[in-house]
Design a protein around this motif. Structure first.
Motif, mmCIF file in Angstrom:
data_model
loop_
_atom_site.group_PDB
_atom_site.id
_atom_site.type_symbol
_atom_site.label_atom_id
_atom_site.label_comp_id
_atom_site.label_asym_id
_atom_site.label_seq_id
_atom_site.Cartn_x
_atom_site.Cartn_y
_atom_site.Cartn_z
ATOM 1 N N LEU A 61 0.830 -1.202 0.000
ATOM 2 C CA LEU A 61 0.000 0.000 0.000
ATOM 3 C C LEU A 61 0.870 1.260 0.000
ATOM 4 O O LEU A 61 0.602 2.213 -0.737
ATOM 5 C CB LEU A 61 -0.927 -0.007 1.217
ATOM 6 C CG LEU A 61 -1.907 1.166 1.315
ATOM 7 C CD1 LEU A 61 -2.776 1.247 0.067
ATOM 8 C CD2 LEU A 61 -2.774 1.027 2.555
ATOM 9 N N ARG A 62 1.913 1.270 0.835
ATOM 10 C CA ARG A 62 2.811 2.419 0.871
ATOM 11 C C ARG A 62 3.446 2.673 -0.492
ATOM 12 O O ARG A 62 3.543 3.811 -0.958
ATOM 13 C CB ARG A 62 3.879 2.173 1.936
ATOM 14 C CG ARG A 62 4.816 3.365 2.253
ATOM 15 C CD ARG A 62 6.113 3.338 1.451
ATOM 16 N NE ARG A 62 6.734 2.035 1.409
ATOM 17 C CZ ARG A 62 7.539 1.537 2.358
ATOM 18 N NH1 ARG A 62 7.811 2.248 3.433
ATOM 19 N NH2 ARG A 62 8.070 0.337 2.205
ATOM 20 N N ASN A 63 3.864 1.591 -1.162
ATOM 21 C CA ASN A 63 4.492 1.743 -2.467
ATOM 22 C C ASN A 63 3.521 2.281 -3.506
ATOM 23 O O ASN A 63 3.872 3.127 -4.328
ATOM 24 C CB ASN A 63 5.077 0.407 -2.919
ATOM 25 C CG ASN A 63 6.294 0.002 -2.111
ATOM 26 O OD1 ASN A 63 6.686 0.698 -1.175
ATOM 27 N ND2 ASN A 63 6.894 -1.133 -2.450
ATOM 28 N N LEU A 64 2.285 1.791 -3.481
ATOM 29 C CA LEU A 64 1.279 2.307 -4.413
ATOM 30 C C LEU A 64 1.010 3.788 -4.160
ATOM 31 O O LEU A 64 0.908 4.589 -5.094
ATOM 32 C CB LEU A 64 -0.020 1.516 -4.291
ATOM 33 C CG LEU A 64 -0.100 0.153 -4.968
ATOM 34 C CD1 LEU A 64 -1.489 -0.447 -4.755
ATOM 35 C CD2 LEU A 64 0.204 0.251 -6.454
ATOM 36 N N CYS A 65 0.866 4.157 -2.899
ATOM 37 C CA CYS A 65 0.612 5.556 -2.558
ATOM 38 C C CYS A 65 1.770 6.450 -2.996
ATOM 39 O O CYS A 65 1.565 7.576 -3.462
ATOM 40 C CB CYS A 65 0.393 5.703 -1.055
ATOM 41 S SG CYS A 65 -1.156 5.010 -0.445
ATOM 42 N N SER A 66 2.983 5.959 -2.855
ATOM 43 C CA SER A 66 4.156 6.746 -3.215
ATOM 44 C C SER A 66 4.289 6.892 -4.725
ATOM 45 O O SER A 66 4.727 7.935 -5.215
ATOM 46 C CB SER A 66 5.424 6.089 -2.651
ATOM 47 O OG SER A 66 5.369 6.024 -1.241
ATOM 48 N N ARG A 67 3.919 5.842 -5.448
ATOM 49 C CA ARG A 67 4.073 5.852 -6.900
ATOM 50 C C ARG A 67 2.917 6.523 -7.627
ATOM 51 O O ARG A 67 3.094 7.049 -8.731
ATOM 52 C CB ARG A 67 4.224 4.411 -7.413
ATOM 53 C CG ARG A 67 5.477 3.703 -6.950
ATOM 54 C CD ARG A 67 6.706 4.342 -7.537
ATOM 55 N NE ARG A 67 7.918 3.593 -7.198
ATOM 56 C CZ ARG A 67 9.134 3.944 -7.582
ATOM 57 N NH1 ARG A 67 9.302 5.034 -8.310
ATOM 58 N NH2 ARG A 67 10.186 3.230 -7.229
ATOM 59 N N ALA A 68 1.738 6.497 -7.047
ATOM 60 C CA ALA A 68 0.562 7.041 -7.732
ATOM 61 C C ALA A 68 -0.252 7.934 -6.812
ATOM 62 O O ALA A 68 -1.465 7.747 -6.676
ATOM 63 C CB ALA A 68 -0.302 5.896 -8.266
ATOM 64 N N PRO A 69 0.371 8.921 -6.151
ATOM 65 C CA PRO A 69 -0.384 9.718 -5.177
ATOM 66 C C PRO A 69 -1.526 10.509 -5.795
ATOM 67 O O PRO A 69 -2.591 10.633 -5.182
ATOM 68 C CB PRO A 69 0.693 10.647 -4.594
ATOM 69 C CG PRO A 69 1.751 10.731 -5.633
ATOM 70 C CD PRO A 69 1.773 9.369 -6.275
ATOM 71 N N LEU A 70 -1.335 11.029 -6.998
ATOM 72 C CA LEU A 70 -2.397 11.819 -7.618
ATOM 73 C C LEU A 70 -3.604 10.955 -7.974
ATOM 74 O O LEU A 70 -4.748 11.387 -7.837
ATOM 75 C CB LEU A 70 -1.870 12.518 -8.868
ATOM 76 C CG LEU A 70 -0.847 13.631 -8.617
ATOM 77 C CD1 LEU A 70 -0.283 14.150 -9.936
ATOM 78 C CD2 LEU A 70 -1.470 14.776 -7.829
ATOM 79 N N ARG A 71 -3.365 9.736 -8.401
ATOM 80 C CA ARG A 71 -4.469 8.846 -8.763
ATOM 81 C C ARG A 71 -5.233 8.366 -7.530
ATOM 82 O O ARG A 71 -6.392 7.958 -7.638
ATOM 83 C CB ARG A 71 -3.942 7.649 -9.564
ATOM 84 C CG ARG A 71 -3.406 8.028 -10.939
ATOM 85 C CD ARG A 71 -2.890 6.828 -11.690
ATOM 86 N NE ARG A 71 -3.942 5.860 -11.970
ATOM 87 C CZ ARG A 71 -3.722 4.693 -12.576
ATOM 88 N NH1 ARG A 71 -2.485 4.358 -12.925
ATOM 89 N NH2 ARG A 71 -4.721 3.861 -12.809
ATOM 90 N N LEU A 72 -4.586 8.416 -6.371
ATOM 91 C CA LEU A 72 -5.246 7.980 -5.144
ATOM 92 C C LEU A 72 -5.748 9.148 -4.302
ATOM 93 O O LEU A 72 -6.206 8.942 -3.180
ATOM 94 C CB LEU A 72 -4.281 7.130 -4.315
ATOM 95 C CG LEU A 72 -3.802 5.838 -4.975
ATOM 96 C CD1 LEU A 72 -2.852 5.094 -4.055
ATOM 97 C CD2 LEU A 72 -4.978 4.952 -5.364
ATOM 98 N N ALA A 73 -5.661 10.352 -4.852
ATOM 99 C CA ALA A 73 -6.077 11.541 -4.102
ATOM 100 C C ALA A 73 -7.522 11.937 -4.390
ATOM 101 O O ALA A 73 -7.934 13.045 -4.018
ATOM 102 C CB ALA A 73 -5.139 12.706 -4.411
ATOM 103 N N THR A 74 -8.289 11.060 -5.022
ATOM 104 C CA THR A 74 -9.704 11.343 -5.254
ATOM 105 C C THR A 74 -10.470 11.174 -3.945
ATOM 106 O O THR A 74 -10.023 10.441 -3.043
ATOM 107 C CB THR A 74 -10.285 10.387 -6.298
ATOM 108 O OG1 THR A 74 -10.242 9.048 -5.781
ATOM 109 C CG2 THR A 74 -9.494 10.453 -7.604
ATOM 110 N N PRO A 75 -11.608 11.836 -3.794
ATOM 111 C CA PRO A 75 -12.393 11.679 -2.557
ATOM 112 C C PRO A 75 -12.730 10.222 -2.256
ATOM 113 O O PRO A 75 -12.662 9.788 -1.098
ATOM 114 C CB PRO A 75 -13.646 12.514 -2.827
ATOM 115 C CG PRO A 75 -13.201 13.546 -3.819
ATOM 116 C CD PRO A 75 -12.196 12.854 -4.692
ATOM 117 N N GLU A 76 -13.067 9.449 -3.301
ATOM 118 C CA GLU A 76 -13.449 8.054 -3.084
ATOM 119 C C GLU A 76 -12.267 7.216 -2.594
ATOM 120 O O GLU A 76 -12.397 6.435 -1.651
ATOM 121 C CB GLU A 76 -14.010 7.456 -4.385
ATOM 122 C CG GLU A 76 -15.282 8.103 -4.895
ATOM 123 C CD GLU A 76 -15.038 9.416 -5.624
ATOM 124 O OE1 GLU A 76 -16.029 10.125 -5.896
ATOM 125 O OE2 GLU A 76 -13.862 9.731 -5.934
ATOM 126 N N ALA A 77 -11.109 7.395 -3.256
ATOM 127 C CA ALA A 77 -9.935 6.620 -2.858
ATOM 128 C C ALA A 77 -9.459 7.010 -1.467
ATOM 129 O O ALA A 77 -9.106 6.143 -0.655
ATOM 130 C CB ALA A 77 -8.811 6.809 -3.880
#
Length: 210
Positions: A61-77
């Motif tokens: 999870l940390r790696n995904l957040c670090s690599r794709a922070p903009l894609r995970l910054a939606t209200p739903e995510a």
């Protein structure tokens, strides 16, 4: 999606370790465009448990957040990320800190006001537990409980950064130059002052220790 690993007979721990290694590919490759969401779902629903599974899930999870922070910054995510952490009481303290580190990298992409609100939501549980430990925990358990909660808050302070867009930064510089009659020689100092003004970490510390 991520469940394909389990369908092939790959153990959950091994699947999570592989996803941690594939985080960059999942976040950047055109071939993985439709895989990030199911991968995130797998980690959040199955990967944040006790023991080694939780450790591997936290790293993925940390790696995904670090690599794709903009894609995970939606209200739903963001809502899913915060809810999953709240719903993982058996996650080891060290693994929880790893998750918090990833979440704060996502929060750092948000505008300052939104980041402050999300950081307040993220910090509320450990700060609440911290207060309860001070009041009610037996002395023999208090030190360990305090250390765990303080470590989480420390990760938030270290990892979260103020997101300042270029236009805001330039307007602030121009305003300070006109106000102080300075040229750009003090630019680095002024930029730091701006970051402190909008930093969600400052608001977090003020709310924790008013």
């Amino acid at each position: 999606g991520g469940d394909a690993f389990l369908g092939l007979g790959v153990g959950l721990g091994e699947a999570l370790r592989l996803l941690a290694l594939l985080a960059r590919w999942l976040s950047t490759s055109p071939k993985a465009t439709n895989l990030l969401e199911p991968t995130l779902h797998l980690i959040l629903t199955l990967g944040l448990g006790p023991g080694k599974t939780g450790v591997f899930g936290a790293e993925a999870l940390r790696n995904l957040c670090s690599r794709a922070p903009l894609r995970l910054a939606t209200p739903e995510a963001l809502a899913a990320l915060l809810a999953a952490l709240d719903a993982a009481p058996h996650l080891a303290p060290d693994a929880k800190q790893v998750v918090v580190q990833g979440l704060c990298r996502v929060l750092s992409t948000l505008p300052p006001e939104q980041c402050s609100l999300a950081l307040e939501q993220l910090s509320r549980p450990p700060l609440t537990r911290l207060g309860l430990s001070l009041l009610a925990a037996p002395p023999s358990e208090r030190d360990a409980a305090l250390a765990h909660e303080l470590a989480q808050v420390a990760v938030m302070v270290r990892t979260t950064r103020a997101h300042v867009d270029t236009s805001t930064l330039e307007a602030y510089r121009q305003n300070r130059r006109g106000h102080d009659g300075e040229d750009g020689g003090a630019g680095a100092t002024r930029d730091l002052e701006l970051e402190l003004e909008v930093s969600p970490v400052v608001a977090l510390l003020e709310s924790a220790w008013p």
